[in-house]
Design a protein around this motif. Structure first.
Motif, short mmCIF file in Angstrom:
data_model
loop_
_atom_site.label_atom_id
_atom_site.label_comp_id
_atom_site.label_asym_id
_atom_site.label_seq_id
_atom_site.Cartn_x
_atom_site.Cartn_y
_atom_site.Cartn_z
N ILE A 45 0.73 -0.99 -0.04
CA ILE A 45 -0.05 -0.10 -0.07
C ILE A 45 0.57 1.33 0.17
O ILE A 45 1.77 1.45 0.97
N GLU A 46 0.73 2.00 -1.59
CA GLU A 46 1.73 3.00 -1.32
C GLU A 46 2.12 3.39 -2.82
O GLU A 46 1.06 2.87 -3.73
N PRO A 47 1.74 5.05 -2.52
CA PRO A 47 1.30 5.66 -4.31
C PRO A 47 1.68 5.10 -4.99
O PRO A 47 3.18 4.38 -5.55
N GLY A 48 1.39 4.27 -6.45
CA GLY A 48 1.84 3.99 -7.63
C GLY A 48 1.20 2.36 -7.59
O GLY A 48 0.87 1.86 -8.28
N TRP A 55 -7.03 0.88 -3.13
CA TRP A 55 -7.75 0.48 -1.31
C TRP A 55 -7.79 2.55 -1.09
O TRP A 55 -9.31 2.99 0.02
N ALA A 56 -7.40 3.09 -2.01
CA ALA A 56 -7.56 4.32 -1.52
C ALA A 56 -8.92 5.18 -2.61
O ALA A 56 -9.24 6.00 -2.84
N SER A 57 -9.15 4.65 -3.32
CA SER A 57 -10.70 3.80 -4.19
C SER A 57 -12.14 4.16 -3.55
O SER A 57 -11.91 3.60 -2.84
N SER A 58 -12.91 5.64 -4.05
CA SER A 58 -14.12 5.04 -3.47
C SER A 58 -15.18 4.38 -4.90
O SER A 58 -16.20 5.21 -4.23
N GLU A 59 -14.47 4.81 -6.00
CA GLU A 59 -15.05 3.33 -7.20
C GLU A 59 -16.63 3.00 -7.02
O GLU A 59 -17.70 3.33 -7.42
N PRO A 108 6.34 6.52 9.28
CA PRO A 108 7.88 6.30 9.33
C PRO A 108 7.60 4.56 9.27
O PRO A 108 9.06 3.99 8.48
N ASN A 109 7.16 4.36 10.22
CA ASN A 109 7.17 3.06 10.74
C ASN A 109 6.28 1.94 9.56
O ASN A 109 5.69 0.91 10.10
N ASN A 110 6.59 1.93 8.09
CA ASN A 110 5.81 1.42 7.02
C ASN A 110 4.27 1.12 7.32
O ASN A 110 3.74 -0.37 6.70
N THR A 111 3.65 2.03 7.83
CA THR A 111 2.18 2.28 7.89
C THR A 111 1.72 3.88 7.87
O THR A 111 1.95 4.16 7.52
N ALA A 112 -0.22 3.52 7.51
CA ALA A 112 -0.84 4.90 6.78
C ALA A 112 -1.81 4.68 8.04
O ALA A 112 -2.37 3.79 8.75
N ILE A 201 -2.34 0.98 9.94
CA ILE A 201 -2.66 -0.10 9.12
C ILE A 201 -0.74 -0.32 8.35
O ILE A 201 -0.61 0.47 8.66
N PHE A 202 -0.13 -1.51 8.86
CA PHE A 202 0.77 -2.19 7.83
C PHE A 202 0.87 -2.00 6.77
O PHE A 202 -0.27 -1.97 6.12
N THR A 203 1.22 -1.13 5.48
CA THR A 203 1.83 -0.83 4.53
C THR A 203 2.02 -2.43 3.35
O THR A 203 1.68 -2.30 2.62
N GLY A 204 2.49 -3.03 4.10
CA GLY A 204 3.22 -4.30 3.94
C GLY A 204 4.95 -3.83 2.94
O GLY A 204 5.64 -5.03 2.54
N LYS A 205 5.09 -2.52 2.88
CA LYS A 205 6.61 -2.40 2.80
C LYS A 205 7.20 -3.97 3.09
O LYS A 205 8.69 -3.97 2.16
N ASP A 206 7.73 -3.29 4.25
CA ASP A 206 9.01 -4.66 5.12
C ASP A 206 8.72 -6.17 4.94
O ASP A 206 9.58 -6.23 5.20
N ASP A 207 7.00 -6.16 5.51
CA ASP A 207 6.77 -7.69 5.50
C ASP A 207 5.62 -7.44 5.23
O ASP A 207 4.52 -7.53 5.33
N ILE A 208 5.76 -8.25 3.62
CA ILE A 208 4.44 -8.05 2.67
C ILE A 208 3.06 -8.70 3.65
O ILE A 208 1.99 -9.27 3.32
#
Length: 463
Positions: A45-48, A55-59, A108-112, A201-208
């Motif tokens: 979960i990060e831009p791109g 996740w970010a969409s409301s469609e 910074p701790n890979n959460t959003a 929530i955890f973004t999964g960047k360091d641990d998917i």
């Protein structure tokens, strides 16, 4: 010389076939590695990333369908102590959670962090009637005061108001000004203009494997509703997605603020959703089982008297997390609940297909592509000798007021994109693997057999 050339050609063909087969075999683990690496990258979960866009969409529209329970014999209940007879009325449909996540912050701790704005827009075309339709239902103010009476045995002042009232759908769901409580009261009031969260929530960047798992809710790593370490745990995600490469033998855990607790869902079946294979997960009967059958639920039992010494199954008292309102949550029509709950309220007909909660999860990405969250709101009343309208009541009764079906599913456009970007590529890779492997094996054996045939014929001619 010609025969020798044929032999060489056939041997070369066998070698070529073997190489092709080996290449096809090598592509299987290599292809799996490529798929796994790509999916894990896109699941962060990060831009791109694909996960962020979803996740970010409301469609994708989320709808809440409501069925309200209309009491058909209010006079008999009050005057004769009869069991209430109810008939559901609905659906009345609202579009909810159509607003994107707000206050999104990456830490910074890979959460959003974010909040979920809440709103409800009535959808007449998906409803049986207007919001102004009326139902005969329990007087919410009486139910609130009855609970205080239970705990304080008459110390709380009580006005002998009617046990039942006529209210519009809109009033019962979203609130009305009550003359007794001198406040706005409704099953889901306040709702419009409020928000759920904040979530962390955890973004999964360091641990998917941790992607989408809730780290904090309202700034805390645990709940404060149940006064118990186990029941106050916040487990899993919010249910909208899970870690990729889902193992159907492992339950999925998610937290729902609507019921103020975490629950688990288990694999039920493999389904086809618009050409996409999904795993269906549903809640187990043990989720709302009585502590007699599931000791883990003991900390969810809050009142021994109204729950028959914690032997009743199927209802959860959430008054501690609903601003003091004496609301009990169950599955619609007390599905998976004790038979007693349906004996003292007539007109209930639980049905697994229409009343269970389920999630359809795409196993490679972990995305929830379709879901139905079904819960019922109930309030209690019972015998109270000091209260005129309850003089004839014989036992504690958990009266259903409304049940909701919150649903969302991917639309055709999203399904086509999903199949094009993921499923078709995986299918194409598998086809290439199989074609190379099968073609290589066929070429190898055909050339090898032909080689030995030519060789035998050559020896025969020489002889």
């Amino acid at each position: 010389m010609g025969c020798f050339s044929i032999k060489c050609g056939l041997l070369a063909g066998s070698v070529f076939g073997a190489v092709i087969a080996i290449l096809g075999g090598i592509l299987i683990p290599v292809g799996d590695m490529i798929i796994e690496r790509t999916v894990k990258k896109e699941a962060v979960i990060e831009p791109g990333t694909t996960a962020y866009d979803n996740w970010a969409s409301s469609e994708i529209a989320v709808y809440r369908q409501f069925w309200l329970f209309d009491v058909k014999n209010p006079q008999q209940v009050v005057q004769e102590g009869a069991f209430p007879e109810v008939q559901e009325k609905g659906p009345y449909t609202y579009k909810t959670r159509y607003l994107p996540k707000a206050n999104v912050t990456f830490n910074p701790n890979n959460t959003a962090s974010f909040v979920l704005p809440m709103g409800a827009i009535f959808e007449p075309s998906m409803s049986v009637g207007p919001e102004e339709d009326t139902v005969t239902t329990l007087n919410l103010a009486v139910a609130v005061r009855f609970v205080f009476w239970i705990f304080f045995q008459g110390a709380y002042s009580f006005t002998n108001s009617s046990l039942f009232q006529h209210r519009t759908v809109k009033e019962l769901l979203w609130g009305y000004n009550d003359p007794i409580l001198k406040d706005t009261i409704g099953l889901f009031s306040p709702y419009n203009g409020t928000s759920d969260g904040p979530y962390n929530i955890f973004t999964g960047k360091d641990d998917i494997s941790k992607v989408s798992i809730i780290d904090r809710w309202r700034g805390e790593t645990k709940l404060s509703f149940w006064n118990d370490t186990y029941c106050d745990m916040i487990n899993g995600t919010d249910g909208s997605s899970f870690a990729p490469f889902v193992d159907k033998d492992v339950p999925l855990y998610f937290f729902s603020s609507d019921i103020c607790r975490s629950v688990s869902a288990s694999y039920e079946a493999t389904m086809n959703l618009k050409g996409i294979e999904v795993y269906r997960y549903s809640l187990l009967p043990s989720t709302l089982a009585s502590p007699v059958d599931n000791p883990d639920n003991k900390c969810f039992c809050r009142n021994y008297e109204t729950t028959k010494n914690c032997t009743l199954a199927g209802a959860l008292d959430i008054s501690s997390c609903s601003d003091g309102r004496p609301v009990f949550i169950s599955l619609p029509h007390f599905l998976q609940g004790s038979e007693y709950l349906r004996e003292v309220v007539l007109g209930l007909h639980p049905d697994e297909e229409h009343h269970k909660t389920f999630l359809d999860v795409e196993p490679i990405t972990g995305f929830t592509l379709n879901f139905a969250k079904r819960i019922q709101a109930n309030m209690m009343y019972g015998p109270a000798k000091d209260i005129t309208v309850l003089n004839k009541v014989k036992d504690y009764t958990l009266l259903p007021l409304a049940w909701l079906n919150e649903t969302a599913t991917l639309d055709d456009k999203t399904a086509d994109m999903f199949k094009r970007e993921l499923i078709s590529r995986i299918d194409m890779l598998e086809i290439v693997q199989q074609v190379l492997l099968i073609a290589g094996v066929i070429i190898f054996f055909v050339c090898l057999i032909a080689f030995f045939c030519v060789r035998r014929k050559s020896k025969t001619n020489l002889g």
